[in-house]
Design a protein around this motif. Sequence first.
Motif, PDB file in Angstrom:
ATOM      1  N   LEU A  39      27.756  38.963  59.336  1.00 59.48           N
ATOM      2  CA  LEU A  39      28.458  39.653  58.313  1.00 59.48           C
ATOM      3  C   LEU A  39      28.083  38.752  57.597  1.00 59.48           C
ATOM      4  O   LEU A  39      28.212  38.357  56.675  1.00 59.48           O
ATOM      5  N   ALA A  40      28.009  36.877  58.069  1.00 59.94           N
ATOM      6  CA  ALA A  40      28.112  35.562  57.183  1.00 59.94           C
ATOM      7  C   ALA A  40      27.176  35.216  57.035  1.00 59.94           C
ATOM      8  O   ALA A  40      26.345  34.908  56.329  1.00 59.94           O
ATOM      9  N   GLU A  41      26.101  36.172  57.909  1.00 62.86           N
ATOM     10  CA  GLU A  41      24.795  36.215  58.440  1.00 62.86           C
ATOM     11  C   GLU A  41      24.152  36.305  56.184  1.00 62.86           C
ATOM     12  O   GLU A  41      22.998  35.679  56.114  1.00 62.86           O
ATOM     13  N   SER A  42      24.272  37.458  56.438  1.00 61.53           N
ATOM     14  CA  SER A  42      23.666  38.213  55.534  1.00 61.53           C
ATOM     15  C   SER A  42      24.932  37.668  54.095  1.00 61.53           C
ATOM     16  O   SER A  42      24.631  38.935  53.210  1.00 61.53           O
ATOM     17  N   GLY A  43      25.866  36.945  54.272  1.00 56.82           N
ATOM     18  CA  GLY A  43      26.635  37.426  52.740  1.00 56.82           C
ATOM     19  C   GLY A  43      27.089  35.994  52.560  1.00 56.82           C
ATOM     20  O   GLY A  43      26.312  34.738  53.312  1.00 56.82           O
ATOM     21  N   THR A  44      28.618  35.503  52.581  1.00 60.13           N
ATOM     22  CA  THR A  44      29.265  34.030  51.965  1.00 60.13           C
ATOM     23  C   THR A  44      30.156  34.359  52.768  1.00 60.13           C
ATOM     24  O   THR A  44      30.948  34.906  52.736  1.00 60.13           O
ATOM     25  N   GLU A  45      30.276  33.154  54.046  1.00 58.69           N
ATOM     26  CA  GLU A  45      31.030  32.536  54.703  1.00 58.69           C
ATOM     27  C   GLU A  45      32.215  30.989  54.156  1.00 58.69           C
ATOM     28  O   GLU A  45      31.255  29.761  53.562  1.00 58.69           O
ATOM     29  N   TYR A  46      33.181  30.961  53.196  1.00 61.06           N
ATOM     30  CA  TYR A  46      34.000  29.673  52.971  1.00 61.06           C
ATOM     31  C   TYR A  46      35.060  29.143  54.552  1.00 61.06           C
ATOM     32  O   TYR A  46      35.526  29.685  54.489  1.00 61.06           O
ATOM     33  N   THR A  47      34.257  27.942  54.149  1.00 64.70           N
ATOM     34  CA  THR A  47      34.452  27.220  55.539  1.00 64.70           C
ATOM     35  C   THR A  47      36.435  26.624  56.076  1.00 64.70           C
ATOM     36  O   THR A  47      36.678  26.667  56.111  1.00 64.70           O
ATOM     37  N   ASP A  48      36.720  26.626  53.817  1.00 62.61           N
ATOM     38  CA  ASP A  48      37.489  25.807  53.795  1.00 62.61           C
ATOM     39  C   ASP A  48      38.444  26.591  52.942  1.00 62.61           C
ATOM     40  O   ASP A  48      39.041  26.825  51.804  1.00 62.61           O
ATOM     41  N   SER A 320      25.939  38.205  48.912  1.00 66.61           N
ATOM     42  CA  SER A 320      24.884  38.802  49.630  1.00 66.61           C
ATOM     43  C   SER A 320      23.960  36.855  49.505  1.00 66.61           C
ATOM     44  O   SER A 320      23.943  37.094  48.147  1.00 66.61           O
ATOM     45  N   ALA A 321      23.194  37.076  50.331  1.00 69.62           N
ATOM     46  CA  ALA A 321      22.531  35.832  50.501  1.00 69.62           C
ATOM     47  C   ALA A 321      22.117  35.555  52.102  1.00 69.62           C
ATOM     48  O   ALA A 321      22.512  36.572  52.999  1.00 69.62           O
ATOM     49  N   THR A 322      21.644  34.577  52.485  1.00 70.93           N
ATOM     50  CA  THR A 322      21.410  33.549  53.962  1.00 70.93           C
ATOM     51  C   THR A 322      21.583  33.232  54.221  1.00 70.93           C
ATOM     52  O   THR A 322      21.245  32.297  54.494  1.00 70.93           O
ATOM     53  N   ASP A 323      22.222  33.580  55.010  1.00 72.88           N
ATOM     54  CA  ASP A 323      23.779  32.571  55.964  1.00 72.88           C
ATOM     55  C   ASP A 323      24.068  31.798  54.572  1.00 72.88           C
ATOM     56  O   ASP A 323      23.764  30.573  54.963  1.00 72.88           O
ATOM     57  N   THR A 324      24.886  32.037  53.557  1.00 72.53           N
ATOM     58  CA  THR A 324      25.331  30.744  53.037  1.00 72.53           C
ATOM     59  C   THR A 324      27.021  30.257  53.676  1.00 72.53           C
ATOM     60  O   THR A 324      26.801  30.956  53.988  1.00 72.53           O
ATOM     61  N   ARG A 325      26.826  29.436  53.569  1.00 75.51           N
ATOM     62  CA  ARG A 325      28.114  28.293  53.659  1.00 75.51           C
ATOM     63  C   ARG A 325      28.707  27.943  52.680  1.00 75.51           C
ATOM     64  O   ARG A 325      28.005  26.782  52.399  1.00 75.51           O
ATOM     65  N   SER A 326      30.015  28.090  52.591  1.00 77.26           N
ATOM     66  CA  SER A 326      30.457  27.007  51.305  1.00 77.26           C
ATOM     67  C   SER A 326      31.870  26.583  51.700  1.00 77.26           C
ATOM     68  O   SER A 326      32.601  27.229  52.622  1.00 77.26           O
ATOM     69  N   GLU A 327      31.758  25.070  50.715  1.00 76.09           N
ATOM     70  CA  GLU A 327      32.989  24.614  51.424  1.00 76.09           C
ATOM     71  C   GLU A 327      33.813  24.234  50.559  1.00 76.09           C
ATOM     72  O   GLU A 327      34.931  23.759  50.479  1.00 76.09           O
ATOM     73  N   ARG A 328      33.512  25.023  49.482  1.00 79.50           N
ATOM     74  CA  ARG A 328      34.538  25.227  48.608  1.00 79.50           C
ATOM     75  C   ARG A 328      36.059  25.529  48.506  1.00 79.50           C
ATOM     76  O   ARG A 328      36.662  26.112  49.594  1.00 79.50           O
TER      77      ARG A 328
END
Length: 483
Positions: A39-48, A320-328
């Motif tokens: 899911l994260a690979e084709s979406g956005t993961e918020y790590t914080d 939707s993105a390509t493995d987007t990881r946000s530290e926001r």
Amino acid sequence: MTGETDRDDPNIVLFVMDTMRGVETVPADPELTPNLAALAESGTEYTDAFTTAPWTLPAHVSLFTGTYPSKHGAHAEHTKFDGELPTIVDAFADAGYETAGISNNVWIAEEFGLTGGFDTFREDGERTDAWSGAGSLGDRLTNAVRESGLGGTAFERLRRLLTGPTDDGAAATVEWVEDWLRGRDSDVPFFLFANCIEPHLEYRPPPAYAREFLPEGWSYDRAMTLRQDPREFDVGEFDYTDEEWSVVQALYAAEIRYLDEQLGRLRDALERAGEWDDTVFVAVSDHGENIGEHGFLGHQYSLYDTVLHVPLVINGGAFSATDTRSERLVQTADLAPTLLDVAGIDAPAVREASQALSFHPVRGDQPRSRVIAEYMQPRPPIEVLESKFDHVPQEIYDYQRSLRAVRTTDYKFVRGSDGSQWLYDLRADPGEKHDISTSSPRTTAGLAADLDRWLGSFDQTDATGSVTVSDATEDRLADLGYL
């Protein structure tokens, strides 16, 4: 492309993975949580991402209202959302969405005010399988054990021994959603909420999953003999060796792996129904867990990151993105305005009452500089523990306080209603083991003032008083360690 939507009114799926903490699941691990990772690979993961409260009821009300416990009033001193604040469920319904919900957690129920605005809602108590329901084998065995005169934890332990490990609802939840999707006869978009309670204590994953994680020399049956009642642990009725802690942590990991598979099944169901391409899918946890960290078992008495840091992945639409990881830095409460932005819903009443910030990639607010968490009052209260156990250690009395925390990317300040306070340097001490409040008075004072300014920025509710619940609900809450 799968995961994208070209509709202005996409479906919204809010999937809550109850008690899944960030320690093991952020970033999403392809080995432990392959479906969340996909899911994260084709979406956005918020790590914080951080919750507003370390337990289910206040955390979910924050999800639905975009407010904090001291404003929405659903917490241990008043275990009900009185509905005085507007919710995103109401907003989606008013915007013409079909709204449906299903919960495996007894707190998410009409009794506690969490089902308003849903066209359809299936509660925990409605689960039926081979071991539950009137006249079932599990029901008859349970009645037989009860009639034997056993009570309390002895009753529960023997009941589990007789009925064996049971699915606390995740698989049945997905099946219900599949049926609901097949039964829909409408082209209107939908807002679907689902809470799956695994991996909540007690950790009793299906045997096949547990065997993948259990240490050498531990069979599933042997692991199931370990006591797991968090309140018994709190008062010192049992403790674990280092080896036993590793077993408990393995069972928790197995619960995560099992729930991740159900996440994959839910995605498959949406794809088969032809809804996935028009869906924004949110996978999030309501709170975390302590599994030996800081001397705790469960998610009571503290505001450490182990209970506040949670996974959050969004797939679809602008996410939707390509493995987007946000530290926001984001709060789970921020999902309320964010999802309204996803659907282009104004909902002025919700937005005006909200204390949250949208993090929509296009329509969102400026990033926040800090997150807030509140633990308004311990549950169960000390009187319940005194009535249940012969001895209650002094430290449990010390925990009978409210806690508030303010956290930046670098520091966390925690203050108790008893005057206690702690400061942690999160860069140097991510495990929050060393209080530096005395040696860093300027930082401590600055964050304390920040917390005070925040508290002064809104009217706090004075909601208190007991809430009457059914005997069945009390039994279920006791099973989960809340009573």
